[in-house]
Scaffold this motif. Structure first.
Motif, short mmCIF file in Angstrom:
data_model
loop_
_atom_site.label_atom_id
_atom_site.label_comp_id
_atom_site.label_asym_id
_atom_site.label_seq_id
_atom_site.Cartn_x
_atom_site.Cartn_y
_atom_site.Cartn_z
N MET A 64 -18.05 17.16 17.40
CA MET A 64 -18.02 16.52 16.11
C MET A 64 -19.41 16.03 15.70
O MET A 64 -19.80 16.19 14.55
N ASN A 65 -20.15 15.45 16.64
CA ASN A 65 -21.49 14.96 16.32
C ASN A 65 -22.44 16.10 15.97
O ASN A 65 -23.31 15.94 15.13
N ILE A 66 -22.28 17.22 16.64
CA ILE A 66 -23.12 18.39 16.35
C ILE A 66 -22.89 18.85 14.92
O ILE A 66 -23.83 19.18 14.20
N LYS A 67 -21.63 18.88 14.50
CA LYS A 67 -21.32 19.30 13.12
C LYS A 67 -21.96 18.35 12.11
O LYS A 67 -22.52 18.78 11.11
N MET A 68 -21.87 17.05 12.37
CA MET A 68 -22.43 16.06 11.45
C MET A 68 -23.96 16.18 11.39
O MET A 68 -24.54 16.12 10.30
N LEU A 69 -24.59 16.36 12.52
CA LEU A 69 -26.05 16.52 12.54
C LEU A 69 -26.47 17.80 11.82
O LEU A 69 -27.45 17.81 11.06
N THR A 70 -25.74 18.87 12.04
CA THR A 70 -26.05 20.14 11.38
C THR A 70 -25.88 20.03 9.87
O THR A 70 -26.74 20.48 9.10
#
Length: 93
Positions: A1-7
């Protein structure tokens, strides 16, 4: 989930930065405030007489004249403003 938000955040930032940089790259030939003294109509299609054109040209600041001549040197811009650029080159060199 954090990767998606950062991307998604990185993509949004890249898109905003790209559009901001593109908006700053405008031509002096497309600025109605600078160009309207040279034309007889609001649509900026009909040039004024040579005497009126010269008066408007000499009223411009030297750095504005240089910017116009630089833009007239661009083949793409010159094509869409051919009559104006021909007169400007006669006035400015």
């Amino acid at each position: 989930m954090n990767i998606k938000m950062l991307t998604m955040g990185a993509m949004a930032l890249a898109m905003m930065t790209g559009s901001a940089l593109a908006a700053g790259n405008t031509s002096a030939l497309d600025d109605p405030a600078k160009m309207s003294p040279f034309f007889t109509d609001a649509g900026m299609k009909t040039l004024k007489s040579a005497a009126d054109f010269k008066a408007a040209w000499t009223a411009m600041k030297p750095d504005e004249q240089k910017a116009v001549l630089k833009d007239c040197g661009d083949a793409t811009l010159n094509k869409s403003h051919a009559d104006f650029c021909a007169m400007a080159k006669m006035m400015g060199g």
